[in-house]
Design a protein around this motif. Structure first.
Motif, short mmCIF file in Angstrom:
data_model
loop_
_atom_site.label_atom_id
_atom_site.label_comp_id
_atom_site.label_asym_id
_atom_site.label_seq_id
_atom_site.Cartn_x
_atom_site.Cartn_y
_atom_site.Cartn_z
N GLY A 1 0.78 -1.23 0.00
CA GLY A 1 0.00 0.00 0.00
C GLY A 1 0.81 1.28 0.00
N CYS A 2 2.13 1.18 -0.14
CA CYS A 2 3.00 2.36 -0.10
C CYS A 2 3.04 3.09 -1.44
N THR A 3 3.70 4.24 -1.40
CA THR A 3 4.01 5.03 -2.59
C THR A 3 5.51 5.03 -2.75
N ILE A 4 5.98 4.86 -4.00
CA ILE A 4 7.41 4.98 -4.27
C ILE A 4 7.64 6.20 -5.13
N TYR A 5 8.58 7.02 -4.72
CA TYR A 5 9.01 8.19 -5.48
C TYR A 5 10.35 7.84 -6.12
N VAL A 6 10.50 8.15 -7.39
CA VAL A 6 11.74 7.86 -8.12
C VAL A 6 12.04 9.07 -9.00
N ASN A 7 13.30 9.48 -9.07
CA ASN A 7 13.63 10.70 -9.83
C ASN A 7 13.90 10.43 -11.31
N PHE A 8 13.49 9.25 -11.81
CA PHE A 8 13.57 8.95 -13.24
C PHE A 8 12.59 7.83 -13.53
N MET A 9 12.04 7.81 -14.72
CA MET A 9 11.08 6.77 -15.10
C MET A 9 11.73 5.39 -15.00
N MET A 10 11.04 4.46 -14.38
CA MET A 10 11.64 3.13 -14.16
C MET A 10 11.46 2.21 -15.36
N CYS A 11 12.26 1.16 -15.38
CA CYS A 11 12.19 0.13 -16.42
C CYS A 11 11.09 -0.87 -16.08
N ALA A 12 10.78 -1.73 -17.04
CA ALA A 12 9.73 -2.73 -16.85
C ALA A 12 10.09 -3.72 -15.74
N GLU A 13 11.36 -4.09 -15.64
CA GLU A 13 11.75 -5.05 -14.60
C GLU A 13 11.53 -4.46 -13.20
N CYS A 14 11.85 -3.20 -13.02
CA CYS A 14 11.60 -2.56 -11.72
C CYS A 14 10.11 -2.42 -11.47
N ALA A 15 9.35 -2.13 -12.53
CA ALA A 15 7.89 -2.03 -12.39
C ALA A 15 7.32 -3.35 -11.89
N LYS A 16 7.82 -4.46 -12.40
CA LYS A 16 7.36 -5.77 -11.94
C LYS A 16 7.64 -5.94 -10.44
N SER A 17 8.82 -5.54 -10.02
CA SER A 17 9.18 -5.64 -8.60
C SER A 17 8.30 -4.75 -7.74
N VAL A 18 8.01 -3.55 -8.23
CA VAL A 18 7.16 -2.61 -7.51
C VAL A 18 5.76 -3.20 -7.32
#
Length: 174
Positions: free
Chosen positions: A117-134
């Motif tokens: 239920g958290c929010t992740i802030y990232v200072n650059f658009m993430m890749c698909a692999e990181c999106a899967k982990s998120v």
């Protein structure tokens, strides 16, 4: 006065400054209820693994890899992937670093902090692999400075993944 989103994004920028990556510096912060930091991360190699070192062979060659956006280190040391001719996002099979988002998720897991239920802030658009982990970490919202299709995995992008799951992605305003 900064909004909460701008504040968390400034935390990402501070975290990114800790990265020793010679290609791009990324920071991320996982936040619960817009007030509690669950975990932080920046891109870099696993704990105890050495950082990349690749010195450019001559000054004429340096201008090919350096730009004004700070993507490449201007100290005469360049990313080994770039030295081999790979562009940003390619040649990751020779990169020892983990992305900021995955590092933040791994640190949360290591410390026993739930990301559900958290929010992740990232200072650059993430890749698909990181999106899967998120998505698999139960993070429900992603906040980035710019949303675009960063396609490096057979055309699949983080935007595609978020659109097909219950994960919201939004851009920081101003």
């Amino acid at each position: 006065m900064q909004t909460k989103d701008q504040y968390w994004m400034s935390v990402c920028d501070t975290l990114a400054s800790r990265s020793k990556c010679l290609s791009r510096r990324i920071g991320s912060v996982i936040v619960k209820d817009n007030s509690f930091i669950v975990s932080t991360g920046y891109n870099g190699p696993p704990v105890g693994y050495p950082h990349c070192e690749c010195t450019a062979p001559n000054d004429e060659w340096l201008h090919v890899f350096f730009d004004d956006n700070g993507c490449i280190n201007h100290s005469g040391v360049i990313c080994p992937r770039h030295a081999k001719g790979f562009v940003s996002g390619d040649g990751l099979h020779i990169c020892p670093s983990s992305h900021a988002e995955r590092n933040a998720i791994a640190i949360a897991a290591k410390l026993g902090h739930s990301t559900e239920g958290c929010t992740i802030y990232v200072n650059f658009m993430m890749c698909a692999e990181c999106a899967k982990s998120v998505v698999n970490a139960g993070i429900r919202e992603v906040v980035v400075p710019e949303i675009f299709r960063y396609e490096k995995y057979d055309g699949l992008s983080a935007v595609d993944i978020f659109n097909k799951t219950k994960t919201t992605i939004r851009r920081v305003d101003g």
